[in-house]
Design an enzyme around this catalytic site. Structure first.
Site, PDB file in Angstrom:
ATOM      1  N   HIS A   8      -7.683   2.263   4.343  1.00 58.41           N
ATOM      2  CA  HIS A   8      -7.437   2.816   5.505  1.00 58.41           C
ATOM      3  C   HIS A   8      -8.771   2.964   6.465  1.00 58.41           C
ATOM      4  O   HIS A   8      -8.509   3.132   7.539  1.00 58.41           O
ATOM      5  CB  HIS A   8      -7.288   4.420   5.138  1.00 58.41           C
ATOM      6  CG  HIS A   8      -5.732   4.404   4.626  1.00 58.41           C
ATOM      7  ND1 HIS A   8      -5.232   4.472   3.505  1.00 58.41           N
ATOM      8  CD2 HIS A   8      -4.658   5.158   5.708  1.00 58.41           C
ATOM      9  CE1 HIS A   8      -3.670   4.837   3.711  1.00 58.41           C
ATOM     10  NE2 HIS A   8      -3.538   5.110   4.824  1.00 58.41           N
ATOM     11  N   GLU A  14      -4.287   7.458   9.231  1.00 54.51           N
ATOM     12  CA  GLU A  14      -2.836   7.440   9.703  1.00 54.51           C
ATOM     13  C   GLU A  14      -2.273   7.835  11.152  1.00 54.51           C
ATOM     14  O   GLU A  14      -1.537   7.394  11.680  1.00 54.51           O
ATOM     15  CB  GLU A  14      -2.236   8.140   8.277  1.00 54.51           C
ATOM     16  CG  GLU A  14      -2.304   7.443   6.985  1.00 54.51           C
ATOM     17  CD  GLU A  14      -1.204   6.487   6.789  1.00 54.51           C
ATOM     18  OE1 GLU A  14       0.300   6.662   7.428  1.00 54.51           O
ATOM     19  OE2 GLU A  14      -1.147   5.637   5.879  1.00 54.51           O
ATOM     20  N   CYS A  34     -11.837   2.461   1.140  1.00 55.41           N
ATOM     21  CA  CYS A  34     -10.294   2.730   1.114  1.00 55.41           C
ATOM     22  C   CYS A  34      -9.891   1.645   2.374  1.00 55.41           C
ATOM     23  O   CYS A  34     -10.491   1.858   3.256  1.00 55.41           O
ATOM     24  CB  CYS A  34     -10.145   4.289   1.439  1.00 55.41           C
ATOM     25  SG  CYS A  34      -8.150   4.499   1.765  1.00 55.41           S
ATOM     26  N   ASP A  80       0.781  -1.245  -0.214  1.00 53.90           N
ATOM     27  CA  ASP A  80      -0.090   0.024  -0.074  1.00 53.90           C
ATOM     28  C   ASP A  80       0.903   1.259   0.115  1.00 53.90           C
ATOM     29  O   ASP A  80       2.221   1.140   0.276  1.00 53.90           O
ATOM     30  CB  ASP A  80      -1.063   0.001   1.216  1.00 53.90           C
ATOM     31  CG  ASP A  80      -1.977   0.936   1.082  1.00 53.90           C
ATOM     32  OD1 ASP A  80      -2.364   1.573   0.124  1.00 53.90           O
ATOM     33  OD2 ASP A  80      -2.502   1.348   2.077  1.00 53.90           O
ATOM     34  N   SER A  81       0.139   2.347  -0.307  1.00 53.26           N
ATOM     35  CA  SER A  81       1.006   3.640  -0.067  1.00 53.26           C
ATOM     36  C   SER A  81       1.197   4.079   1.428  1.00 53.26           C
ATOM     37  O   SER A  81       2.105   4.920   1.695  1.00 53.26           O
ATOM     38  CB  SER A  81       0.174   4.909  -0.834  1.00 53.26           C
ATOM     39  OG  SER A  81      -1.025   4.892  -0.514  1.00 53.26           O
ATOM     40  N   CYS A 137      -4.507  -1.394  -1.903  1.00 48.11           N
ATOM     41  CA  CYS A 137      -5.029   0.119  -2.147  1.00 48.11           C
ATOM     42  C   CYS A 137      -5.770  -0.087  -3.259  1.00 48.11           C
ATOM     43  O   CYS A 137      -5.540  -0.496  -4.251  1.00 48.11           O
ATOM     44  CB  CYS A 137      -3.842   0.858  -2.622  1.00 48.11           C
ATOM     45  SG  CYS A 137      -3.845   2.374  -3.082  1.00 48.11           S
ATOM     46  N   ASN A 138      -7.134   0.775  -3.275  1.00 48.37           N
ATOM     47  CA  ASN A 138      -7.818   0.843  -4.201  1.00 48.37           C
ATOM     48  C   ASN A 138      -7.400   1.496  -5.451  1.00 48.37           C
ATOM     49  O   ASN A 138      -7.637   1.173  -6.669  1.00 48.37           O
ATOM     50  CB  ASN A 138      -9.243   1.607  -3.777  1.00 48.37           C
ATOM     51  CG  ASN A 138     -10.066   0.657  -2.805  1.00 48.37           C
ATOM     52  OD1 ASN A 138     -11.155  -0.031  -3.442  1.00 48.37           O
ATOM     53  ND2 ASN A 138      -9.822   0.721  -1.384  1.00 48.37           N
ATOM     54  N   THR A 139      -6.734   2.741  -5.172  1.00 48.79           N
ATOM     55  CA  THR A 139      -6.340   3.499  -6.321  1.00 48.79           C
ATOM     56  C   THR A 139      -5.132   2.683  -7.208  1.00 48.79           C
ATOM     57  O   THR A 139      -5.448   2.430  -8.299  1.00 48.79           O
ATOM     58  CB  THR A 139      -5.515   4.658  -5.854  1.00 48.79           C
ATOM     59  OG1 THR A 139      -6.471   5.491  -5.023  1.00 48.79           O
ATOM     60  CG2 THR A 139      -4.807   5.294  -6.837  1.00 48.79           C
TER      61      THR A 139
END
Length: 263
Positions: free
Chosen positions: A185, A152, A183, A11-12, A75-77
Site C-alpha cells: 500500500h 486506500e 507494505c 491482495d486484501s 501482500c507482505n502478510t
C-alpha cells in the site's frame, strides 16, 4: 511463454496496485487480472488458518477459471504465511513480496527504517530478514494500520492529512537515511511519506524486484507497444464506488466486478 500471458495479482486491498504498476510498466502487453479480498481486509488482523484458507480458495479458483499463467501475491502478510500452501497446490509460478531489507542495507549509511503493518513488524520472518541482511545496521521499525487505510483513502480521492502522517512517522523521523516501504500500500502514498521524512531519506520498495522476477519466470525481457486486458474483482463491495472505479479506469482497468466465488 506467450506474450499474452495472463497474470493474477492478489491482495486484501488496493495496495497491490503499486506492484501491478511496476510489472505493467515493463510488460504492458500481458493480460492482468487483479483480485482483492476486501471482505477480509486487513489481512494483518486475520487468524492464520483463516487467511491460508481464504487465499488458497480464491487464488485456486481464479487460476483454474481464468487460465492464469503466473500469480503474484502482492501482500507482505499473505506472502509470509500462504506461499508454501499455494506452491504445493498450484503448478504455475507464485511470486511473493517481502520487505526490501536486503537492498536497503547496501544503501543505508546511518540506519534503516522499516515502515510496515503491525503484523509484518512483529512477524518472525521479518526479524530473520533483518538478522540475515541488515549487515549490522540499526533498523527502526514502525508498524501502522492507519497508513494502509490512508493509502486506500487516497486512491478513492481523499486527501492525505499531513499532520496525521507526520505524527505517525515521528518515531523514525531524523533517525534514518533509508526507509523500506514494507507494505504494498505504501508506494501509493510515497510522495507524502517523502515530504515528511525529507529528500535526504531514500525510499525503497519491492515493486521493481517483483517485476524483474516476473520477467525471469515468463522468460520475457522487453516491453511491447501492445496493451493487454485489465480486469479487477473484489470479494465484497465497493463495485459501486465512483471515485475508486475512476482511479482504476485511469490505470487501464475495467470497473470493479464481483468475485464469483463466495467463501
Amino acid at each position: 511463454m506467450s506474450k499474452k500471458a495472463n497474470i493474477l495479482i492478489f491482495d486484501s486491498g488496493v495496495g497491490g496496485l503499486s506492484v501491478y504498476k511496476e510489472i505493467a510498466k515493463r510488460f504492458p502487453q500481458l493480460d492482468y487480472l487483479y483480485l482483492f479480498d476486501n471482505e477480509a481486509y486487513p489481512y494483518g488482523e486475520l487468524d492464520r488458518d483463516i487467511l491460508i484458507s481464504r487465499v488458497d480458495a480464491l487464488v485456486g479458483y481464479f487460476v483454474e477459471q481464468y487460465q492464469i499463467d503466473l500469480v503474484v501475491i502482492a501482500c507482505n502478510t499473505a506472502s509470509t504465511i500462504v506461499l508454501p500452501t499455494l506452491r504445493s497446490h498450484l503448478s504455475i509460478p507464485v511470486v511473493g513480496v517481502v520487505p526490501a531489507i536486503k537492498p536497503a542495507s547496501s544503501l543505508a549509511n546511518k540506519a534503516i527504517g522499516l515502515i510496515a503493518t503491525p503484523a509484518t513488524v512483529t512477524r518472525e520472518y521479518t526479524h530473520e530478514l533483518i538478522r540475515d541482511f541488515a549487515q549490522n545496521k540499526p533498523v527502526e521499525m514502525l508498524g501502522s494500520t492507519r497508513l494502509v487505510d490512508m493509502a486506500e483513502e487516497k486512491l478513492r480521492g481523499h486527501p492525505i492529512n499531513h499532520v496525521e502522517l507526520k505524527r505517525i512517522l515521528s518515531s523514525i523521523n531524523n533517525k534514518i537515511d533509508v526507509a523500506v516501504l514494507g507494505c504494498t500500500h505504501f508506494p501509493l502514498i510515497k510522495e507524502e511519506i517523502q515530504s515528511v521524512l525529507g529528500q535526504q531519506v531514500l525510499l525503497v520498495d519491492s515493486g521493481e524486484a517483483i517485476a524483474r522476477r516476473v520477467g525471469e519466470l515468463l522468460n520475457m525481457e522487453s516491453q511491447s507497444e501492445s496493451v493487454g486486458q485489465r480486469v479487477i474483482y473484489a470479494s465484497a463491495p465497493p463495485w459501486e464506488e465512483r471515485a475508486l472505479n475512476k482511479a482504476l479506469n485511469e490505470l487501464g482497468f475495467s470497473s470493479i466486478q464481483k468475485c464469483p466465488l463466495v467463501i
